[in-house]
Every structure is written in C-alpha cells, then in structure tokens.
Design a protein around this motif. Structure first.
Motif, mmCIF file in Angstrom:
data_model
loop_
_atom_site.group_PDB
_atom_site.id
_atom_site.type_symbol
_atom_site.label_atom_id
_atom_site.label_comp_id
_atom_site.label_asym_id
_atom_site.label_seq_id
_atom_site.Cartn_x
_atom_site.Cartn_y
_atom_site.Cartn_z
ATOM 1 N N VAL A 165 38.484 40.501 48.793
ATOM 2 C CA VAL A 165 39.942 40.622 48.884
ATOM 3 C C VAL A 165 40.587 40.109 47.602
ATOM 4 N N GLY A 166 40.085 38.963 47.100
ATOM 5 C CA GLY A 166 40.616 38.426 45.854
ATOM 6 C C GLY A 166 40.436 39.381 44.688
ATOM 7 N N ILE A 167 39.288 40.016 44.594
ATOM 8 C CA ILE A 167 39.043 40.995 43.532
ATOM 9 C C ILE A 167 40.035 42.151 43.632
ATOM 10 N N LEU A 168 40.330 42.574 44.854
ATOM 11 C CA LEU A 168 41.298 43.654 45.059
ATOM 12 C C LEU A 168 42.717 43.213 44.703
ATOM 13 N N LEU A 169 43.034 41.924 44.900
ATOM 14 C CA LEU A 169 44.337 41.429 44.457
ATOM 15 C C LEU A 169 44.465 41.560 42.943
ATOM 16 N N ASN A 170 43.405 41.242 42.227
ATOM 17 C CA ASN A 170 43.437 41.401 40.773
ATOM 18 C C ASN A 170 43.620 42.862 40.373
ATOM 19 N N ALA A 171 42.986 43.762 41.120
ATOM 20 C CA ALA A 171 43.173 45.194 40.840
ATOM 21 C C ALA A 171 44.629 45.593 41.043
ATOM 22 N N ALA A 214 41.960 30.031 36.457
ATOM 23 C CA ALA A 214 41.070 29.068 35.816
ATOM 24 C C ALA A 214 40.681 27.942 36.768
ATOM 25 N N ALA A 215 41.568 27.631 37.727
ATOM 26 C CA ALA A 215 41.284 26.563 38.689
ATOM 27 C C ALA A 215 40.427 27.033 39.853
ATOM 28 N N GLY A 216 40.106 28.334 39.898
ATOM 29 C CA GLY A 216 39.184 28.803 40.931
ATOM 30 C C GLY A 216 39.697 29.914 41.814
ATOM 31 N N ALA A 217 40.949 30.390 41.617
ATOM 32 C CA ALA A 217 41.453 31.492 42.443
ATOM 33 C C ALA A 217 40.669 32.765 42.150
ATOM 34 N N TRP A 218 40.241 33.452 43.210
ATOM 35 C CA TRP A 218 39.516 34.710 43.035
ATOM 36 C C TRP A 218 40.434 35.821 42.542
ATOM 37 N N GLY A 219 41.667 35.801 43.031
ATOM 38 C CA GLY A 219 42.601 36.856 42.673
ATOM 39 C C GLY A 219 44.032 36.385 42.838
#
Length: 344
Positions: A252-258, A284-289
């Motif tokens: 889900v985090g990767i899709l947020l970045n998309a 940088a603090a660890g958020a996936w997206g």
C-alpha cells in the motif's frame, strides 16, 4: 415569551484521507471516463450543534471564528460568511429561530474533506430538527448538491459519501451515480491499518480553490497531462483495494508513492521546497509511502509506515514544521442525537 428548548441536536461526520483516485470524481473528468477511489474515514470529525427557539437565526463557527445573526430567512444571502450553514437552512428550512454552532477537529485548511463533512453534519442536524429521517446516502447527495448546486462551488462526491457512510470505502463514479462499497476489514486488520497510517498536517493552511480551479479547467479542456494523471490515480484504486484486503501494508505504501508521482503532474506545489522537505523527512524516517491526503497537494499528507517507526516519523515531520494528527480509521459515518439542556 417563547419557551426555552429542552434539548439541543448534535451531529458529527468524519473527515477522510484518500489512498487512491483523488480527483477522478471531478465532473469534467467524468464527462470523459468513469472514476474510482479508495478512502478512509477518520476519527477526526466536523461537529454541529443546533438549538431551536428565539426570534433570530444565529450562525457560529468556532474554528473559523465567525458568527452571523440574521433576523429572518430572507437574509440568508451568500456573501462569504458561513455560506454553508445558510445554504443548509435554505435547503432544509425550519420554523422559527435557530442557533447553529459548527467546529472541526482538524486545523483549518488541513484538506481532509472538512467542508463536505461539515455540510453533511449541518444537514443531518437540520433534518433531525425537522423530525425527518434521511438515509446516509441521501445526506451525502444533499451535501453534494449544497456545494455544487446551491453554492455553485467545485466539488465531487467522494468526500460527502465518505463523511456520511464512514469506514474504508471503495468508490466508483460516473456523472450521475456513486457506488460506495465498504471494504470489509476485520477488527484486527483495521487496527493494523490504524497503527501504520499517519496523517500529517504541514503546519500551514492551504487555499485549495486556485488548485481546484486549475485542475477543473485543465480536465475540461482535455489537457492530456492532467487527464492522464487523474486516470493514473483512478487506476490505482483496484491495486490499493487488493493490497488493503490482503494486509500487504508495505505494498500500500509503495502505491502511495506511485500516486504521489501523478500528483506532481497535477500541481507544482508537490515539488515546492517545504512540501518536498516534509515528504523526504517522513520517508527517511521509515515511511513506506507518502502522498497528498486528498486532491490538493499543498494540504495534509497521508503516510504509511511500520508501527515501530511511528515516533521517529512523527519527530522527523515535526523537525520540518509538520504535525502528525492524533487519529485512526473510523467505521462510523454521520451520527445525530439529542442532548438535554441543563435547567437554570
């Protein structure tokens, strides 16, 4: 002398974050192709209190620090001062005097669907004052008509439907209809989502009207970059739905970045130094997206990250002037009830 009311009517409707599909409920887009979105209602709310009685119409907004007193319904003129409350009274008029107090849990200009949630809560309270029972979907549609018809503002159906229905919603749009299906997460999955979800207020209000107008005009003109960006956001709805249902939180985090890449094409604010620094700090603090929490890129952000990094992400955001808001996903949509008033 009129008898003092024995109760007040209270209503609240949840705010939201958008995980996919921002902007695909815009009418110029829907004239070309259907829309879709995935959104999450929050424990942050817009709240309304109503007291019947007296000889005037008293409108107050605590968070906006505005108040208006009118002698009769004939004075319900749209002049930029609490126009939503005036519009709600024009759509659902009541007999006699009334006082309407509204407030919102989120900071002004947070971009979390505050306007739609307030409209839904206003209409729910007024319907109750009129002894009418309206279904949540009816309140959502009335709120949409209040915004786009009565006040002639730009707006879509995602925000009022999430405010009225609550939960995690998978929405499908065409020009005249909405399907707002709940994504059936069990309590453990919902808790896991809440432990990973962060809503980040950037520390400043964002005037969204100019951004909305630019997108609306671009879509209406068939701007190929804007149409492709909104189509891309729409097409992320199904992958986000599947990842949520499977508990694949990192995906889900990767899709947020998309989604964020498409937002960069819609609004240059996403690439402005303050926003870029805030997003970089969270990642940088660890958020996936990280992506905008709605269709406006200068307002709040939604991030997903591992629970054990939540405090680190919050501290990183605060170091850049932002704030992680205290909230979780909310199953409940709009609520309305009566509270007795103390007798003095």
């Amino acid at each position: 002398m009129p008898e003092a009311p024995a109760f007040k009517v209270c209503a609240r409707a949840p705010l939201r974050v958008d995980l996919a599909g921002s902007g695909s409920d815009a009418d110029p887009f829907l004239m070309q192709q259907p829309g879709a979105a995935v959104a999450v209602a929050l424990t942050l709310s817009a709240r309304v209190e109503a007291w019947m009685g007296g000889g005037t119409i008293r409108l107050r907004s605590e968070d906006r620090r505005q108040h208006v007193t009118l002698r009769s319904p004939a004075e319900l003129v749209y002049d930029g001062k609490l126009d939503a409350a005036k519009a709600a009274l024009n759509m659902l008029p009541v007999t006699g005097g009334i006082e309407l107090l509204s407030r919102c849990d989120a900071p002004p200009g947070a971009g979390l669907g505050e306007r739609a949630a307030r409209n839904v809560a206003l209409l729910a309270a007024l319907a109750h004052c009129r002894n009418e029972r309206l279904a949540a979907s009816e309140l959502a549609e009335l709120a949409f008509q209040l915004e786009t018809g009565e006040l002639e503002r730009l707006g879509g159906r995602q925000d009022p439907y999430v405010a009225a229905l609550g939960g995690v919603r998978v929405l499908r749009f065409d020009r005249h209809t909405v399907e707002a299906r709940p994504l059936a997460l069990d309590p453990d999955q919902l808790a896991e989502l809440g432990s990973r979800l962060l809503v980040i207020f950037p520390g400043r209000a964002y005037a969204a009207e100019h951004s909305a107008q630019r997108m609306w005009e671009g879509l209406a003109a068939g701007d190929p970059v804007m149409v492709a960006a909104v189509s891309g956001l729409r097409d992320l709805a199904s992958p986000v739905e599947s990842a949520l249902a499977a508990g694949e939180w990192r995906q889900v985090g990767i899709l947020l970045n998309a989604a964020a890449e498409y937002h960069a094409q819609l609004d240059p604010v996403w690439s402005a130094p303050p926003t870029r620094a805030l997003v970089a700090a969270a990642r940088a603090a660890g958020a996936w997206g990280v992506k905008p929490a709605g269709p406006r890129t200068g307002a709040s952000l939604v991030a997903l990250g591992p629970p054990e990094r939540r405090q680190e992400i919050a501290r990183a955001v605060e170091s850049r002037g932002g704030l992680v808001l205290d909230c979780r996903p909310a199953l409940q949509g709009v609520e309305v009830w009566r509270e007795p008033l103390a007798v003095t």
